[in-house]
Each structure stands twice: as C-alpha cells, then as structure tokens.
Design a protein around this motif. Structure first.
Motif, PDB file in Angstrom:
ATOM      1  N   LEU B 104       0.857  -1.178   0.000  1.00  0.00           N
ATOM      2  CA  LEU B 104       0.000   0.000   0.000  1.00  0.00           C
ATOM      3  C   LEU B 104       0.899   1.236   0.000  1.00  0.00           C
ATOM      4  N   LEU B 105       0.629   2.132  -0.933  1.00  0.00           N
ATOM      5  CA  LEU B 105       1.405   3.367  -1.024  1.00  0.00           C
ATOM      6  C   LEU B 105       0.525   4.512  -0.551  1.00  0.00           C
ATOM      7  N   ILE B 106       0.977   5.246   0.472  1.00  0.00           N
ATOM      8  CA  ILE B 106       0.150   6.301   1.059  1.00  0.00           C
ATOM      9  C   ILE B 106       0.891   7.626   0.973  1.00  0.00           C
ATOM     10  N   GLY B 107       0.336   8.548   0.191  1.00  0.00           N
ATOM     11  CA  GLY B 107       0.989   9.843   0.022  1.00  0.00           C
ATOM     12  C   GLY B 107       0.104  10.976   0.486  1.00  0.00           C
ATOM     13  N   GLY B 108       0.705  11.938   1.167  1.00  0.00           N
ATOM     14  CA  GLY B 108      -0.035  13.127   1.592  1.00  0.00           C
ATOM     15  C   GLY B 108       0.553  14.361   0.962  1.00  0.00           C
ATOM     16  N   GLY B 109      -0.242  15.069   0.150  1.00  0.00           N
ATOM     17  CA  GLY B 109       0.187  16.351  -0.431  1.00  0.00           C
ATOM     18  C   GLY B 109       1.510  16.252  -1.158  1.00  0.00           C
ATOM     19  N   VAL B 110       2.446  17.106  -0.777  1.00  0.00           N
ATOM     20  CA  VAL B 110       3.723  17.171  -1.494  1.00  0.00           C
ATOM     21  C   VAL B 110       4.596  15.936  -1.220  1.00  0.00           C
ATOM     22  N   GLY B 111       4.117  15.047  -0.345  1.00  0.00           N
ATOM     23  CA  GLY B 111       4.810  13.777  -0.123  1.00  0.00           C
ATOM     24  C   GLY B 111       4.492  12.741  -1.186  1.00  0.00           C
ATOM     25  N   PHE B 135      -5.337  14.812  -0.042  1.00  0.00           N
ATOM     26  CA  PHE B 135      -5.203  16.256  -0.320  1.00  0.00           C
ATOM     27  C   PHE B 135      -6.136  17.009   0.618  1.00  0.00           C
ATOM     28  N   ASN B 136      -5.960  18.328   0.658  1.00  0.00           N
ATOM     29  CA  ASN B 136      -6.910  19.136   1.429  1.00  0.00           C
ATOM     30  C   ASN B 136      -8.199  19.336   0.649  1.00  0.00           C
ATOM     31  N   THR B 137      -8.038  19.680  -0.640  1.00  0.00           N
ATOM     32  CA  THR B 137      -9.205  19.984  -1.472  1.00  0.00           C
ATOM     33  C   THR B 137      -9.006  19.390  -2.868  1.00  0.00           C
ATOM     34  N   ALA B 138     -10.086  19.357  -3.636  1.00  0.00           N
ATOM     35  CA  ALA B 138     -10.030  18.851  -5.011  1.00  0.00           C
ATOM     36  C   ALA B 138      -9.069  19.684  -5.856  1.00  0.00           C
ATOM     37  N   ALA B 139      -9.040  20.997  -5.602  1.00  0.00           N
ATOM     38  CA  ALA B 139      -8.194  21.893  -6.410  1.00  0.00           C
ATOM     39  C   ALA B 139      -6.708  21.597  -6.220  1.00  0.00           C
ATOM     40  N   GLU B 140      -6.364  20.988  -5.101  1.00  0.00           N
ATOM     41  CA  GLU B 140      -4.951  20.707  -4.826  1.00  0.00           C
ATOM     42  C   GLU B 140      -4.494  19.369  -5.394  1.00  0.00           C
ATOM     43  N   GLN B 141      -5.403  18.640  -6.009  1.00  0.00           N
ATOM     44  CA  GLN B 141      -5.053  17.300  -6.506  1.00  0.00           C
ATOM     45  C   GLN B 141      -4.010  17.330  -7.614  1.00  0.00           C
ATOM     46  N   PHE B 142      -3.061  16.403  -7.553  1.00  0.00           N
ATOM     47  CA  PHE B 142      -2.130  16.233  -8.664  1.00  0.00           C
ATOM     48  C   PHE B 142      -1.657  14.782  -8.680  1.00  0.00           C
ATOM     49  N   LEU B 143      -1.187  14.332  -9.829  1.00  0.00           N
ATOM     50  CA  LEU B 143      -0.644  12.982 -10.050  1.00  0.00           C
ATOM     51  C   LEU B 143      -1.666  11.843  -9.926  1.00  0.00           C
TER      52      LEU B 143
END
Lengths: 308, 244
Positions: B104-111, B135-143
């Motif tokens: 399981l790969l768990i990433g938070g934000g810029v991590g 992420f905090n919000t949908a707008a911050e989603q990436f990758l």
C-alpha cells in the motif's frame, strides 16, 4: 612550476588546503567522491569525551551568502573515534589528520587530548574553544583570555603533538585572546570559527533554528576572517590556520596574504562537495595570475604595506 | 551513488496553483532506488535545495515540487533549456524487497511524488500496489490521473470532501487488504498511519538539510538503533525503528 607546499607546525603539507571541522565528517562521505589524499590534511568532526546527539532540528538555516548551523557538536565520543573512525579513515587517508577537540570542562579537554595524543594518525590537535552552539562549554572558553589560557596550558601539558587553538570571532578583541594562547604554549591558531547569528521565519514568526541562534559561515564572513587573521598575525609569532568563507583559490591567496600559513575550507564543502580538489587545481593558475611562485612567499605579505 | 551532474531543464510547468513538474535530462545514473532525492544549486541561494525524485527513465528525471519558499519560487521561474548543477543519488530510498505481494502506497500532499517511481518499480517487480493519495481539497489534486494510468487502484481522500472520500488517508486505508506499506507526507499523517497500520512499513522523512550527503550532521534524528542522518541513512526509515 609553482610551489604549493607549506609546513604547519613542522609537519609538511602538500598544499595548504584543509577541510574544516564539522564540514567533512570523518572523511568517508568525501572519499566516495574523490581521493581525499589530494588534500593538505583535513580537520575531523569535533570530538568530546562522551557521545553527543547535539541540538534538536532544525539545525540549519539559509542566509545571504552563507548559512547558519546549530548542530551542537554531534559526535560519537572519543572512544569510538579512536576504535572505529580512525581505523576506517586509515583505509582512505594516508596523511596525518587534524583532530578537533571540544569540551565542557578543562578536564574534558585534557581527557580527549590525552586519548588522541596517543594516536599515530593524528598530526595536530585543534582545540575548539569557540563552538557557539553549546551551552556551558565551547565558546565560553574562547571568549575570556583567562579561560582560553587555562585550557591551552592544561592541554599543552598532556600532548607533544602540535597544538592549535581554534578561536572565536565573537569577541571584542581577538588579538588579546590570540596572545594569551601563544603565551600558554599553543603552537598555532585556527581562526575564525562561525559568527553567532539568527534567523526568524516571518511565516511562523519563530526562530528558524530550534536552538534559536547558530553559527554563520560561508562567503558572507570572509572579510571578517581576513581582518582577524591580519590583526592576529601582527600580534603573534606562531602560525595561523585561516578560515571563514573560503570558496575559491583567490580567497586562499587573500587569507595567506593576511597571514595564514594554511587555509581551511568549511561551508563550501557542503554546497560544493568537490570544492577542495577544485581549489587545489585552480591554485597554480591563480598564483601565476598574481606572479606568485611559492605560496610561502606570500604568508603575511599584506603586512609589508603597513604604516611604520 | 552520489554524483554531481549538470542537467538540462526539458519541461517546467504547473500542475496546480502551487505544485509544478520539472523534467530534466542528462546523466542520472547515480540514482538507484525509488525514494532517493536530488539536491539542486540555485542562483543566489547558498544551500542546495533537496527535492524528491518523482520519476526516472534513461537520461531523464522528473521532479514534482511544491512552491513553498525562495528556492522553489525560483525553480518555478526557470526556463526550459536552463542547466542546473545537481547532486544526484542522495539518500537510501525505499526498499522494495520488503513489499510482499500487495503493498500500500500512502501519500499526503507534497509527499506524493516519490511514490510514483516507487509504484512503477513495484509493478515492474510484479507486485500489486494500491495507492492512497490525500489532499486538502479537489483543487490541490495532482498525479492522481498518472497513478491511475499505471493501472493500479487509486483512492483519493480530501479533507473537505470535494474529491474522493471525505477525510484523511487513514480513512482511505479502512478495508484495504495490504501486505506492507510505504508512505511519504507530513508528520501528523505519519503519526495517524502508525496508529492504524496493520503491517510493517517505511516512512520517508523530511528535514532541513545542510549538505544532503551526510557530512554536516544538520538533519540527524534519533532512532531505536541510534542516530541517523535523514539525508544519508534516510530519508526512508522502517516503522519499527522510528522514535515517535
């Protein structure tokens, strides 16, 4: 051909370039990147009697033309330095090394010096009485002429190896401290250690370093180093190892003209791990540019312009 | 292996308001494991800036970074074609040999970025990874789309519920069957994961660094097995050695 070799307290150096304590560990990280035998020597990580973790993080902060550190003398303790680090070093470094000693009491300095004095690989003992990042030790010995003289006399009594005292720039009059160290039996002086500094993050409104203050190093402090080496050279007859903000061959020549016999390179190793071999390579061309045939000719060379 | 190399910027574009992607070309052979980082020299700044490796290919390195300060602010403005002085091959990286069949790969934000190359490596080793991205919000989603394109299950969580599951990555972990975990993100997320995780795992830490290659002791932390330098002995530490 130009001559780069100098002698520091009777021990020859192939060139005057010495990575400074705390920026070079015990050598191996750099030995992976280049053959560290190209160096004059290097000054090992500051060693205390007991192992030390050092200060909490963050320990590092960016500064204009430099950096702050508040590592706080993290080291494995003198026993492990002797049983583990020195044998490992033997495999990648065949020259005499400079051992850097710190302490929180006169007895501790003596104990560590005694242990290191018995080590054949150790060429010089460099006594750090100028660490700004620990409380109750380090710099408190280097900011009073009386305490500096006491530590110098005490360690002088237990070693016949060349003894360098590393001075703090965080004093009103570095010359008076340099003088008493010479009188107390020092064979040479290393200067300067870092300048006490601080940064605050406007976003968090807190000091960047957990230790609040730290030591400033990097090109920003070169002029302070040049000034202090120049002033101390006038007042003492023992050799000076100059350091503070050196990043290129030109800086080496400048510190030698001020009065340094050898030159340590500190923070630059951290941002440019190949800084020392690059400086050594650059030196001959830089010397030729200024008409220097032998580095020994220029030690203290700037003083001949002094007003009589 | 630590190497100083000069890499050319091939692409540098925003993924969100604050997260950008930079693709560099040149000798990246010093990078050997997912989860390693590089240390960039930038004009006018003294210390290098450590950035995790997001993806790697022959002669090509992708960094995904968040603009948070002077260094990353400058990175955002660098034009294509710029040559950067980079130390590569830094840090231990993730150890894929411990993953078991279903990591399981768990990433938070810029991590999140270093988990992308890890995911590709695990797939190449015939593992079946599941990915949770917080992420905090949908707008911050990436990758998220890039992970999905690898064909792995991707669970997105947002704190405000504007995308995916509402809540934290730990809410995304509920009901997932996994053999091991790998994570990178902020400390509060690490603590929460450590409370609920059912298996061993590896955490990738962040700290202010001086050199990035183990010389200055600027980023040392305490572990159950003694002091470790985040830059050299880390940034990846095993769950069982971490002192919380």
């Amino acid at each position: 051909m130009v001559n780069l070799s100098v002698a520091l307290c009777g021990i020859p150096l192939e060139n005057p370039i010495i990575p400074a304590s705390g920026t070079f560990g015990f050598g191996y990280e750099f030995a992976e990147l280049y053959d560290i035998n190209c160096l004059g020597t290097f000054s090992m990580k500051g060693t205390t009697a007991q192992p030390r973790f050092g200060n909490p993080a963050p320990r590092i902060a960016e500064c204009p033309q430099g950096m702050l550190n508040a590592v706080g003398l993290q080291n494995p303790g003198v026993e492990k330095v002797i049983s583990e680090e020195l044998p490992k070093l033997k495999a990648c470094f065949r020259k005499p090394v400079m051992a850097n000693v710190s302490g929180f009491s006169e007895e501790e300095y003596v104990q560590v010096c005694q242990a290191l004095d018995a080590q054949e690989q150790v060429g010089w003992l460099e006594i750090n009485i100028s660490c700004p990042n620990v409380h109750g030790g380090g710099m408190s010995f280097g900011t009073s002429p009386e305490a500096a003289a006491r530590v110098t006399r005490a360690v002088r009594a237990v070693t016949r190896k060349p003894l360098l005292i590393k001075l703090s720039p965080n004093v009103t009059d570095i010359v008076s401290i340099a003088r008493v160290c010479q009188e107390a039996g020092a064979d040479g002086l290393s200067l300067i250690n870092t300048l006490l500094g601080m940064r605050i993050d406007p976003r968090t409104r807190r000091p960047v370093l957990a230790n609040e203050t730290g030591g400033l190093s990097g090109p920003a402090i070169l002029p302070v180093a040049v000034r202090m080496v120049y002033q101390v050279y006038k007042a003492v007859s023992i050799p000076i190892v100059g350091m503070g903000g050196v990043s290129c061959a030109r800086d080496v020549i400048e510190l030698m003209l001020a009065g340094a016999t050898a030159v340590q390179v500190g923070a630059q190793n951290l941002v440019d791990p190949l800084a020392c071999p690059r400086i050594i390579e650059e030196l001959p061309a830089e010397m030729e540019k200024y008409g220097i045939k032998d580095l020994n000719e220029i030690i203290g060379g700037a003083h001949k312009w002094e007003k009589m | 292996m630590v190497k100083q190399v000069f890499l050319k910027i091939e692409q540098n574009q925003p993924l969100t308001d604050t997260v950008c992607q930079m693709v560099l070309s040149g000798d990246v052979s010093g990078i050997t494991a997912p989860g390693q980082f590089v240390n960039l020299k930038l004009d006018g700044l003294y210390l290098r800036r450590p950035i995790s490796v997001c993806d790697l290919a022959e002669g090509r390195l992708t960094l995904v970074y968040k603009v948070v300060g002077q260094g990353t602010e400058q990175m955002r403005t660098l034009p294509v074609g710029t040559i950067l002085d980079v130390l590569v091959g830094l840090g231990n990286g993730y150890d894929t040999s411990k993953s078991g069949p279903r990591p399981l790969l768990i990433g938070g934000g810029v991590g999140i970025p270093p988990l992308y190359y890890l995911c590709r490596r695990l797939l190449a080793e015939d593992r079946e990874p599941t990915v949770i991205l917080g992420f905090n919000t949908a707008a911050e989603q990436f990758l998220a789309a890039e992970f999905a394109a690898l064909g792995v299950p991707v669970i997105v969580t947002t704190v405000d519920g504007s995308a995916g599951k509402k809540g934290f990555v730990t809410d995304g972990m509920a009901g997932v069957d996994y053999s091991y975990f790998y994570t990178c993100g902020p400390m509060p997320m690490f603590r929460a994961i450590d409370k609920v995780a059912a298996t061993g795992g590896q955490f990738s830490f962040e700290e202010r660094m001086g050199c990035g290659f183990g010389a200055c002791m600027g980023c040392t932390c305490k572990t159950k097995y003694g002091n470790k330098r985040i830059c050299r002995d880390g940034p990846v530490l095993e769950r069982e050695e971490i002192v919380w």
